[in-house]
Enzyme design. Structure first.
Site, PDB file in Angstrom:
ATOM      1  N   ASP A 105      24.579  36.057   4.479  1.00 34.84           N
ATOM      2  CA  ASP A 105      23.944  35.403   3.484  1.00 34.84           C
ATOM      3  C   ASP A 105      23.015  33.575   3.618  1.00 34.84           C
ATOM      4  OD1 ASP A 105      24.519  35.006   0.278  1.00 34.84           O
ATOM      5  OD2 ASP A 105      24.345  33.085   1.052  1.00 34.84           O
ATOM      6  N   ALA A 132      22.196  35.975  -2.140  1.00 31.68           N
ATOM      7  CA  ALA A 132      21.267  36.119  -1.299  1.00 31.68           C
ATOM      8  C   ALA A 132      22.618  37.529  -0.673  1.00 31.68           C
ATOM      9  CB  ALA A 132      21.225  36.476  -0.149  1.00 31.68           C
ATOM     10  N   ASP A 133      23.807  37.776  -0.516  1.00 34.03           N
ATOM     11  CA  ASP A 133      25.056  38.591  -0.238  1.00 34.03           C
ATOM     12  C   ASP A 133      25.300  39.571  -1.909  1.00 34.03           C
ATOM     13  OD1 ASP A 133      26.037  38.773   1.960  1.00 34.03           O
ATOM     14  OD2 ASP A 133      27.790  37.161   1.866  1.00 34.03           O
ATOM     15  N   ILE A 134      25.079  38.825  -3.149  1.00 34.94           N
ATOM     16  CA  ILE A 134      25.410  39.364  -4.472  1.00 34.94           C
ATOM     17  C   ILE A 134      24.595  39.972  -4.526  1.00 34.94           C
ATOM     18  CG2 ILE A 134      26.773  38.287  -6.705  1.00 34.94           C
ATOM     19  CD1 ILE A 134      27.775  36.406  -5.324  1.00 34.94           C
TER      20      ILE A 134
END
Length: 394
Positions: free
Chosen positions: A138, A166-168
């Site tokens: 992320d 970024a991950d979510i």
């Protein structure tokens, strides 16, 4: 009835982006079978904090799933997984590109088992391109994707977002891709490969910042709590905290000036263009005024005039906030070992097929026997043998 009821998902993901995706699918009614390696998802051990030996991190993104432990490095484990693919709709994974193929579980292999299968892959940089084999994290994606360069205070070092956006965000794009693929399958009868990445997510969210750059050729710069195109549209400090105010047009500006008892300011900077061009002088002047009252006093004054504003809340304030509670964004569920735990609510409200939190995050291998009994041709003796051989675990 739930929107994704009847959809079966085999979840090979771990950490955050993939589990967030599959948790969302579970909330909308999909049967999600979380297939973990013998040691479990890495985040089961990430802490403190723990809730009765259960990682708070793991608990936050794995509700509504069943846990099945399979050693996919064993041939029997691989064949067991492929037999499950025959009766599944979606496979989700967030390994580095090429890992599934090395395990003998490439998209081509899955498709040969089930032509309707949808494979959703989440990675740092996508399945193609010169960066494809780089590990994706992320914080790296935030930096390469431009978010870090525009976050923070002017003249100070760049800052990453406060949580793993970024991950979510990529998990959310994967959900959208899966839903599109399910809809397309209804029309054409075939599955497909959904490819999402952390970097693509960051690029796609640049929107008006990218537009500003394309139009001017100038790199966007960090604005602290401010907006690059609108003034005042930002964070201000009060006498006891911080609040945001969003003066999004000239009519709101007139009202704002009345609220701070400075109608001469309205004449001095009548248009947003004037305010943007004189940002520093104007904002410094406003900050001196706004520091003289509390956050609540200013919020009450501005809201009375219909000016969008709101306090900056800490988490203890968020989860006692009347609007958050009214929207059921704080939910309690019963966990088999941790007892009652709290989790965030479902953000999408559907009138006819609402989402539902059906169960707590599973313990490692909690549903191994149940899933193998219901989803394969194995009998009790077969399952016990696999347990003895450590191909599976409960």
């Amino acid at each position: 009835m739930q929107a994704l009821q009847g959809i079966r998902v085999l979840d090979l993901t771990r950490i955050l982006s993939g589990p967030y995706c599959t948790m969302t699918l579970a909330d909308m009614g999909a049967e999600v079978i979380k297939i973990e390696p013998p040691g479990g998802d890495d985040t089961r051990k990430w802490g403190p904090p723990f809730v009765h030996d259960e990682s708070a991190y793991f608990l936050s993104v794995n509700r509504g799933k069943k846990s099945l432990v399979i050693n996919l490095k064993e041939e029997k484990g691989k064949q067991l997984f492929l037999s499950m693919v025959e009766n599944a709709d979606v496979v989700v994974e967030n390994f580095r590109p090429g890992t599934l193929a090395r395990l003998g579980l490439s998209y081509e292999v899955l498709k040969a088992k089930n032509s309707q299968i949808i494979l959703a892959s989440i990675s740092g940089y996508g399945q193609t391109g010169p960066y494809a084999q780089k590990p994706g994290y992320d914080v790296i994606a935030q930096g390469i994707g431009g978010l870090t360069s525009v976050t923070g205070e002017p003249g100070k070092p760049p800052v990453k977002a406060g949580f793993s956006i970024a991950d979510i965000g990529t998990g959310m794009w994967a959900v959208i891709g899966i839903q599109c693929a399910l809809l397309a399958r209804e029309k054409c009868g075939e599955g497909q490969w959904v490819d999402t990445s952390l970097l693509d997510t960051m690029i796609s969210w640049q929107t008006y910042l990218a537009g500003n750059y394309f139009a001017s050729g100038e790199n966007p710069m960090p604005q602290g709590g401010a907006h690059p195109n609108i003034v005042p549209y930002q964070l201000f400090e009060s006498s006891d905290g911080y609040f945001n105010v969003a003066v999004g047009n000239d009519q709101l500006w007139k009202r704002f000036c009345r609220c701070i008892n400075d109608e001469q300011l309205e004449q001095q900077y009548p248009s947003n263009k004037d305010r943007v061009e004189n940002r520093t002088i104007l904002v410094n002047y406003l900050q001196e005024i706004l520091y003289k009252k509390t956050t609540k006093e200013w919020v009450d004054i501005f809201e009375a005039e219909g000016i969008p504003c709101g306090p900056v809340l800490n988490f203890d304030e968020i989860y006692s906030n009347e609007q958050v509670l009214a929207r059921e964004q704080l939910v309690e569920i019963e966990h088999p070992t941790a007892g009652k735990i709290k989790t965030t609510g479902i953000p999408v409200k559907l009138t006819e097929t609402p989402g539902k939190i059906t169960s707590a995050p599973p313990t490692l291998g909690q549903h191994t026997k149940e899933v193998l009994t219901n989803l394969t041709n194995l009998n009790e003796e077969d399952i016990e043998k696999l347990l003895e051989e450590e191909v599976v675990k409960n």
